[in-house]
Design an enzyme around this catalytic site. Structure first.
Site, mmCIF file in Angstrom:
data_model
loop_
_atom_site.group_PDB
_atom_site.id
_atom_site.type_symbol
_atom_site.label_atom_id
_atom_site.label_comp_id
_atom_site.label_asym_id
_atom_site.label_seq_id
_atom_site.Cartn_x
_atom_site.Cartn_y
_atom_site.Cartn_z
ATOM 1 N N TYR A 147 0.832 -1.206 0.000
ATOM 2 C CA TYR A 147 0.000 0.000 0.000
ATOM 3 C C TYR A 147 0.868 1.259 0.000
ATOM 4 C CZ TYR A 147 -3.851 3.110 1.364
ATOM 5 O OH TYR A 147 -4.800 4.109 1.407
ATOM 6 N N ASP A 148 1.832 1.311 0.927
ATOM 7 C CA ASP A 148 2.646 2.530 1.082
ATOM 8 C C ASP A 148 3.474 2.795 -0.179
ATOM 9 O OD1 ASP A 148 1.663 2.007 3.587
ATOM 10 O OD2 ASP A 148 3.557 2.251 4.642
ATOM 11 N N ASP A 275 3.246 -0.835 12.247
ATOM 12 C CA ASP A 275 2.114 0.046 12.565
ATOM 13 C C ASP A 275 2.679 1.400 13.035
ATOM 14 O OD1 ASP A 275 -1.032 -0.733 13.420
ATOM 15 O OD2 ASP A 275 -0.209 1.036 14.415
HETATM 16 N N1 UDP Z 1 -6.229 -0.677 15.705
HETATM 17 C C1 UDP Z 1 -6.611 -1.193 16.951
HETATM 18 N N2 UDP Z 1 -7.679 -2.040 17.001
HETATM 19 C C2 UDP Z 1 -8.382 -2.409 15.887
HETATM 20 C C3 UDP Z 1 -8.005 -1.871 14.631
HETATM 21 C C4 UDP Z 1 -6.909 -1.015 14.587
HETATM 22 O O1 UDP Z 1 -6.007 -0.874 17.993
HETATM 23 O O2 UDP Z 1 -9.349 -3.197 16.057
HETATM 24 C C5 UDP Z 1 -5.099 0.272 15.669
HETATM 25 C C6 UDP Z 1 -4.049 -0.047 14.610
HETATM 26 O O3 UDP Z 1 -3.084 -0.965 15.103
HETATM 27 C C7 UDP Z 1 -3.471 1.337 14.365
HETATM 28 C C8 UDP Z 1 -4.665 2.281 14.552
HETATM 29 O O4 UDP Z 1 -5.608 1.541 15.321
HETATM 30 O O5 UDP Z 1 -2.493 1.652 15.317
HETATM 31 C C9 UDP Z 1 -5.284 2.712 13.252
HETATM 32 O O6 UDP Z 1 -5.518 1.561 12.489
HETATM 33 P P1 UDP Z 1 -6.339 1.559 11.140
HETATM 34 O O7 UDP Z 1 -6.269 0.171 10.593
HETATM 35 O O8 UDP Z 1 -7.677 2.142 11.354
HETATM 36 O O9 UDP Z 1 -5.573 2.587 10.210
HETATM 37 P P2 UDP Z 1 -4.032 2.823 9.832
HETATM 38 O O10 UDP Z 1 -3.179 1.872 10.647
HETATM 39 O O11 UDP Z 1 -3.969 2.546 8.384
HETATM 40 O O12 UDP Z 1 -3.784 4.217 10.215
#
Ligand code: UDP
Length: 320
Positions: A147-148, A275
């Site tokens: 993705y990135d 992450d």
């Molecule tokens: N996350 C979480 N619980 C979940 C889903 C995501 O704690 O059930 C965390 C994830 O590890 C990240 C943040 O929330 O640190 C945002 O995740 P998301 O997948 O929404 O978006 P992205 O990582 O692409 O910013």
């Protein structure tokens, strides 16, 4: 009346955009392969005389007979669980081949084309908040790289088509966005937490919940997309679009539990690899050039999103 193509038009952002463009009197051609998009997202407009849906994967070239004025390229799975694992190669293809195919289409039609790039181009950011001039800190071969790096390559293609081919491009970098038309199974944090709380399930925080994100309500984001698309020719961006309000994931979980109530308890799971630990947009450029800033605060946006998911989950369980 403009004729506007929206790729990813049955997805979360794309469908919200199609609805807004139809309501403003445009002709809209919506293209999607429905990998993560859902026809239910376009239910309200699918029979509108100015709307047309084409089932197509933009990894393959697309021919459109009628003249196009504008193309919004929103096609790409955006949720980590949706693009990792089995769809990683397809995600890179969507970003890269999809960008080439849509840029070729824009060139043929003389259309302005907007790319929905992402805050993920900054990777694990070492500059905070993130400004557009920051070049990022991306793992080129990790589980998020499809993705990135796919989105980074797409940005490079957009700028090369502008420099070499004179295509009128616009690039925005979207930060975490939430709201109606997200799939309850999407897997991102806002949809997971709300659906878990509504069902009385455990709220799953990955890691210790100290990582931060900035959450933008979808209507604000769509407004930024439209302003960017219609900005003066030659203003290419990239422009950060997002809400600078920054919250830890634990704060988000607590907010959702406080709003919904019920018996859900917060549980902690492993943090996925790569992450990002922090993310917040610097939106000075969007404020200056687009006269845009988000209007909907997280509390208000969450309330609207909770109402949407409450209906959606109820509807789904009735259908099942
Ligand atoms: N996350 C979480 N619980 C979940 C889903 C995501 O704690 O059930 C965390 C994830 O590890 C990240 C943040 O929330 O640190 C945002 O995740 P998301 O997948 O929404 O978006 P992205 O990582 O692409 O910013």
């Amino acid at each position: 009346m403009k004729t506007i193509l929206v790729t990813g038009g049955t997805g979360f952002l794309g469908s919200n955009l199609c609805i807004r463009l139809i309501n403003e009197g445009n002709r809209v051609i919506c293209v999607d392969n429905n990998y993560t998009g859902r026809m239910s997202n376009i239910e309200a407009i699918k029979n509108h005389p100015n709307f047309k849906f084409i089932l197509h994967d933009i990894v393959n070239p697309l021919t459109i007979d009628e003249h196009l004025d504008q193309i919004y390229n929103t096609a790409c799975p955006a949720s980590p669980p949706a693009y990792q694992g089995k769809a990683a190669i397809q995600t890179t293809k969507t970003c890269v081949f999809g960008a080439i195919n849509m840029l070729e289409l824009a060139k043929k039609h003389g259309a302005t084309i907007l790319q929905t790039s992402t805050s993920e181009v900054y990777g694990e950011p070492l500059v905070h908040p993130q400004v557009e001039s920051y070049r990022g800190n991306v793992n080129p071969n990790g589980i998020r790289a499809c993705y990135d790096e796919g989105k980074r390559c797409a940005e490079s293609l957009f700028f090369d088509y502008w420099r070499e081919e004179g295509v009128d491009i616009k690039v925005i970098r979207i930060f975490n966005t939430y709201g109606p038309n997200m799939d309850p199974k999407d897997g991102r944090v806002v949809s997971n937490f709300i659906c878990q709380a509504l069902r009385g399930d455990d709220i799953t925080i990955y890691g210790d919940g100290s990582q931060t994100r900035s959450f933008c309500y979808v209507d604000d984001l769509i407004e930024a997309m439209i302003r960017m698309m219609n900005s003066p020719k030659g203003f290419t961006g990239p422009v950060n679009t997002g809400n600078p309000g920054e919250f830890t994931i634990r704060e988000l979980a607590e907010k959702v539990v406080a709003k919904i109530g019920g018996n859900s308890k917060i549980v902690y799971k492993d943090l996925p690899k790569d992450d990002p630990t922090q993310r917040r947009p610097d939106i000075t450029l969007a404020k200056t050039k687009l006269n845009w800033e988000p209007k909907i605060a997280l509390d208000e946006g969450l309330d609207k999103t909770i109402s949407y998911f409450a209906k959606e989950i109820n509807l789904r369980s009735k259908v099942a």
